[in-house]
Design an enzyme around this catalytic site. Structure first.
Site, short mmCIF file in Angstrom:
data_model
loop_
_atom_site.label_atom_id
_atom_site.label_comp_id
_atom_site.label_asym_id
_atom_site.label_seq_id
_atom_site.Cartn_x
_atom_site.Cartn_y
_atom_site.Cartn_z
N GLU A 1 0.90 -1.17 -0.04
CA GLU A 1 0.12 -0.02 0.01
C GLU A 1 0.89 1.18 -0.12
O GLU A 1 0.56 2.25 -0.73
CB GLU A 1 -0.97 0.08 1.16
CG GLU A 1 -2.07 -0.65 1.04
CD GLU A 1 -3.07 -0.68 2.39
OE1 GLU A 1 -3.69 -1.59 2.48
OE2 GLU A 1 -2.63 -0.11 3.26
N LYS B 1 -0.04 -0.80 26.89
CA LYS B 1 0.04 -0.03 27.85
C LYS B 1 0.71 -0.34 29.11
O LYS B 1 0.08 -0.73 30.10
CB LYS B 1 -1.70 0.10 28.27
CG LYS B 1 -2.67 0.59 27.10
CD LYS B 1 -3.21 1.66 27.68
CE LYS B 1 -4.00 2.49 26.67
NZ LYS B 1 -3.94 3.77 26.70
#
Lengths: 505, 505
Positions: free
Chosen positions: A295, A409
């Site tokens: 892409e 996280k």
């Protein structure tokens, strides 16, 4: 070079106007097909002017929102500017702008997350509604009235062909040497008239260097001189390097067993830091004469081109850091021979991905123990970006690889979970999962076999015992044992994170 | 006509032997590629003989299991016979046999549920391991040593090409007029040598009528005279007729708006009673000159061919009731000109499905309020059959339609649930959902818009208020609002069914 010298056809020169005047041609409720793909080649002036007009209308108590279609993500001058003023009613097919994301996740904007290869065909099929305006950045307009595409192609051909009105931005920041890099295929049709796409190698050219438009549809031409968004890439961290290392071993193993050619197969690489690290890993690899069919052209791919190990890169857009953009722009005449930018319906076409046998490498948010992959929805409901082209590539690839650090996280979220809270890639489309912990080769394995390999090879040691415990209990208490699960607790890790801020007990 | 007259080449005649002697050439641990697709064209004698030998070995305390690859589902003489004696260690890519299903769901058999189009390419790529034996039913062997395929093609070409040893069953029950119906494409390659599949219309022929094999690899030829499984279809009930009615309205609407041609587009239709009812619905429709590009030719398609409204049917196998099989077999010389049977890698090829623009119609087990579809796993863990070709078609279709009664198990299971307990078809691949309640046209809708339409149009009135309640609370309590969900209760309907036998509170 002034941008006006890039508009060398009188019919287009006569339409030159200000961004504000151009924006005024967009009406409330209009559907606008805009250029832009991963921060490249998006319009930079008219959307800001439109946002100002929308804000003014809202201040007067008037309704004014538009429907925005693009190639993929754009830049702050487009998505952020319009989202900030609540100017977008509906958005497709991909977004990575934080302000737009917040509007979507707070229920203020409708977002239709599509396979990138399907946007153009679905638009032609009439499934997405009418397209009122095309707003497209170009590099220039030739004396013959042909449009020189910009740093992304995306769905621009389709927008220009289908819209009632066309607004062009001619951006003189874009290197004039982009002329000739593009390959715009004009052979797509609606069924029953579709024919094979005549592309056999990643470096085949099958189209034109230019877009052709009906000058009568062009209502405004706006001159700009602004850089693409060009977000910097982080340097690969230890985790990204470990993932790249596992992949290099895997490739070497596949070549040794004769399951991949020595120059591998055309590489597809998702957007982001890990994908970039893998490309960097290939710089030091033994593989040569590689190609990519992907892409976007990222920094790592430029490095790989510079070594000569990557022979050529086919994509639909650039996605470069400011440094890489400067380097490439300054030397575009040379890079142009090693790069092709195509419409995204071609760069991502299932027919071509399967024919070429791409090696697909994409990121993920979470995978479950059976290898279902969630690429889009944090905790099952909050959209991050979108599926993008990952589905086009994963399903049709020679081998489909997904990569992620095993935790997020700060260790509070496990990327390997009992059950994916949302599924973008089903187990059939996921052959390899790689984390910094290791690589799970899932080819030819049943779900129970997959679970053992994924837990053992990919899960973080902190979460591994929790996954082993869940799986052992599922083996005893599941309704069926093809893919053992306990619906009463399969999504409890997500619920716990929502309640406590951590998947850890 | 005795079956021996169908073996007209001396090298093959010399290999004629008993089923028991042929089965004895299969060793413990062998991987056997067998013919068979939806109960057609599977070997009917050697698997039974093999099952007896496995049972005898087990009685002596010896290990004896094999790995079985097929086209899709087979018949009781294969899957049931072998599963009953615990003779299958590993199975791919599709199964609908109840005994094999029970072995899988009790954890005694490993089952790898694959996209049907990908079996042959993955086998060639070396991703599935070595193939020891091909065991393939044929209709006859020509004087030139070519094999006349049987009532299914499936993966037979690939098994015959790749296996070390070949065992053939020549079944004289199969109509000799099958000769000429098949179209065996010999142009597939491994990348980087793949080329476009040269098929432009559903009725194009691009290959041979025969399989070519190396006679030296043929170790046994067994003569049989047994019918295909040929399960009867139920007559369409009110629910199936209502679904068919909604679909006919939809097609008429699409034609009126110019979004489909007047003769529609090539029809793909999954296996089963509802699919059959839809085909019957087309008999009374205004559409003519139709074609199908699908997996199997079912009873409804024969009726449609008989009316002349369906011009031709392309598939990889028959799946007929005993009555329809008798009718077609008796008149095969005439039907042959309106039917083509192809290898399943061609009948289900993504390149061709997208090019032709198939209208895909498949069944489902459950869909969630966002249109994620579960086609395979009851309550998320118990495999029903497998994904089959539904993924090949749904992702690449012009429009992808899923159909189901809105409830199952006498109203205790809702086919529309808060969250699918397993996902086979992601929202991007599901454009239309139809139940007897109505049709949800999901094209161009965001997840929140989809939820409203699916709940309102497709859910059963008993479950609709429960879904509205869940969705309303998810809109308030969800982590993000792109696809509102409550992970703590998203799968509670499934848990309740497991605990109480009903999804109802």
């Amino acid at each position: 070079m002034s941008s006006s010298s890039r508009i060398t056809h009188p019919a287009f020169r006569a339409k030159v106007t200000s961004a504000a005047q151009a924006a005024a041609m967009i009406r409330p409720g209009d559907t606008v097909g805009m250029s832009g793909f991963t921060g490249s080649g998006y319009p930079k002036a008219v959307p800001i002017a439109l946002a100002e007009q929308i804000e003014a209308a809202h201040a007067k108590g008037e309704d004014f929102r538009v429907r925005v279609w693009t190639g993929a993500s754009t830049g702050p001058e487009l998505d952020a500017a319009l989202a900030k003023v609540d100017g977008i009613e509906f958005r497709l097919p991909y977004n990575s702008d934080p302000i737009a994301r917040e509007k979507i996740n707070s229920g203020k904007m409708d977002y239709f997350d599509m396979h990138l290869s399907q946007v153009a065909p679905m638009a032609w099929q009439g499934f997405l509604g009418k397209l009122d305006v095309a707003l497209v950045e170009v590099t220039g307009i030739t004396p013959d009235g042909l449009l020189i595409p910009s740093s992304s192609v995306g769905n621009n051909k389709t927008w220009l062909d289908r819209a009632d009105k066309i607004i062009l931005e001619v951006n003189s920041w874009q290197s004039p040497a982009l002329e000739g890099i593009h390959d715009i295929y004009y052979g797509t049709q609606l069924p029953p008239h579709r024919v094979p796409i005549p592309l056999l190698r990643a470096d085949d050219r099958i189209g034109s260097h230019y877009f052709t438009v009906d000058p009568a549809k062009v209502v405004a031409v706006v001159e700009t001189d602004s850089p693409d968004r060009n977000l910097p890439f982080s340097a690969p961290d230890a985790s990204a390097n470990a993932i790249a290392g596992h992949l290099m071993q895997f490739f070497a193993h596949e070549v040794k067993l004769g399951r991949m050619p020595e120059n591998l197969l055309p590489l597809q690489s998702g957007v982001g830091n890990i994908a970039n690290a893998v490309l960097s890993g290939l710089v030091d690899s033994p593989f040569t004469n590689m190609t990519s069919f992907t892409e976007v052209i990222q920094d790592g791919m430029i490095d790989l081109l510079d070594t000569g190990k990557l022979r050529m890169a086919s994509a639909t857009a650039f996605s470069l850091s400011p440094e890489a953009a400067a380097r490439v722009n300054a030397d575009m005449g040379r890079y142009r021979d090693k790069m092709i930018l195509r419409p995204q319906e071609i760069s991502n076409h299932p027919e071509l991905i399967r024919r070429l046998g791409c090696i697909a490498m994409n990121g993920l948010i979470e995978a479950d123990i059976y290898g279902n992959v969630n690429s889009t929805h944090v905790m099952g409901s909050r959209i991050q970006n979108g599926i993008g082209g990952s589905g086009d590539f994963a399903r049709n690839a020679y081998v489909s690889i997904f990569m992620t650090p095993s935790t997020a996280k700060g260790g509070k979220i496990s990327a390997i979970v009992p059950q994916a809270s949302h599924v973008d890639h089903i187990t059939q489309d996921v052959q390899v999962i790689v984390t910094e912990q290791g690589l799970a080769d899932l080819r030819g394995l049943s779900p129970r076999q997959r679970a053992q390999v994924i837990i053992a090879n990919c899960a973080h040691p902190t979460f591994r015992p929790m996954l082993e415990d869940y799986y052992a209990r599922a083996l005893k208490g599941s309704y069926g044992l093809q893919s053992p699960s306990l619906p009463g607790e399969a999504l409890s890790w997500h619920q716990r994170f929502i309640e406590t801020g951590s998947m850890l007990v």
